[in-house]
Write an enzyme that holds these catalytic residues in place. Structure first.
Site, PDB file in Angstrom:
ATOM      1  N   GLU A  67       0.866  -1.173   0.000  1.00 54.19           N
ATOM      2  CA  GLU A  67       0.000   0.000   0.000  1.00 54.19           C
ATOM      3  C   GLU A  67       0.903   1.224   0.000  1.00 54.19           C
ATOM      4  O   GLU A  67       1.751   1.376   0.876  1.00 54.19           O
ATOM      5  CB  GLU A  67      -0.898   0.029   1.248  1.00 54.19           C
ATOM      6  N   GLU A 103      -5.879   8.708   9.927  1.00 56.56           N
ATOM      7  CA  GLU A 103      -4.533   8.365  10.359  1.00 56.56           C
ATOM      8  C   GLU A 103      -4.221   8.918  11.745  1.00 56.56           C
ATOM      9  O   GLU A 103      -4.641  10.008  12.111  1.00 56.56           O
ATOM     10  CB  GLU A 103      -3.500   8.910   9.360  1.00 56.56           C
TER      11      GLU A 103
END
Length: 265
Positions: free
Chosen positions: A49, A60
């Site tokens: 990824e 995040e």
């Protein structure tokens, strides 16, 4: 068969769990990205990824937020990310690469341009955190027509309706977020994860990867007992931060090798 499907098929035949690794493109510097991609593969990663830097990465935690900030400070954007994938493909034609990020950079260049460029450079799919499956059936169909997989997130709070929708439009694999929170936070309850995956598999026939909160070999091994793939991101970024530019490639390969060994034990 797509590279992602072929990878899962080969691993299943070997009774292995896929190791999916995440780094942010352009961190710790633009020149580090492709060497880090190769180091991840050398360490035993099965799917990469590659994070597209974004100024407001809402899912995040602080570790990947800092990685985005460092990459953006170097001026790295989505077109640079395409360049890294093209460079990686010069010597690796087999490892799937998934672009992970947010809608804004895709909308800026246009979904059609994103699909065309992804195909041209040899990317295999995308995870777009803030694209709800209910609202991007056309985009998912266009991705599929181009041979690309659009991968969706599922969470502990996902409703049965949302799971069914992901099953309808998703490709490649489904990404189960094991925690109610952001990347890198908390500890995984593997019993709860196992129960949720049982429910998800009633609808989703794709392989299921589990991420958010996997930090070491023991946790990775425990998750591998119930998942088709283990996804690690924040912990790898921490290795990059600790080692700095000069030591990042070696540190990442060593860390990933340890996870791979734990998964294969």
């Amino acid at each position: 068969m797509s590279r992602i499907a072929a990878t899962f098929s080969a691993l299943k035949a070997q009774h292995k769990t896929a190791l999916v690794t995440f780094i942010t493109a352009g961190d710790p510097g633009p020149e580090s990205t492709v060497p880090l991609m190769h180091a991840l593969v050398a360490g035993g990663a099965d799917i990469l990824e590659l994070g597209v830097p974004f100024s407001d990465p809402m899912a995040e935690g602080p570790v990947i937020q800092r990685a985005c900030e460092r990459a953006l400070a170097h001026g790295v954007g989505i077109r640079d990310v395409f360049g890294y994938v093209a460079e990686f493909r010069k010597t690796n034609q087999t490892t799937p690469v998934v672009l992970m990020g947010y809608a804004n950079p895709i909308e800026r260049i246009g979904p059609d341009a994103f699909i065309a460029q992804s195909t041209a450079v040899g990317a295999d799919g995308a995870i777009v955190v803030d694209y709800p499956p209910e609202e991007c059936e056309d985009f998912a169909a266009a991705m599929r027509a181009a041979g690309l997989d659009l991968i969706f997130l599922l969470a502990p709070t996902s409703t049965e309706e949302r799971i069914a929708q992901v099953a309808k439009v998703g490709g490649g694999f489904s990404y189960y977020v094991s925690l109610k929170g952001v990347t890198g936070a908390g500890n995984i309850d593997t019993v709860e994860v196992a129960a949720r995956l049982t429910e998800i598999r009633k609808h989703v026939k794709l392989p299921i990867g589990v991420g958010f909160g996997i930090r070491d070999g023991a946790t990775a091994r425990a998750v591998a007992e119930v998942a088709d793939a283990v996804v690690i991101g924040s912990r790898i970024i921490q290795e990059i931060e600790s080692a700095g530019k000069d030591g990042a490639v070696a540190a990442v390969q060593t860390f990933v090798s340890g996870i791979r060994a734990a998964l294969d034990a």
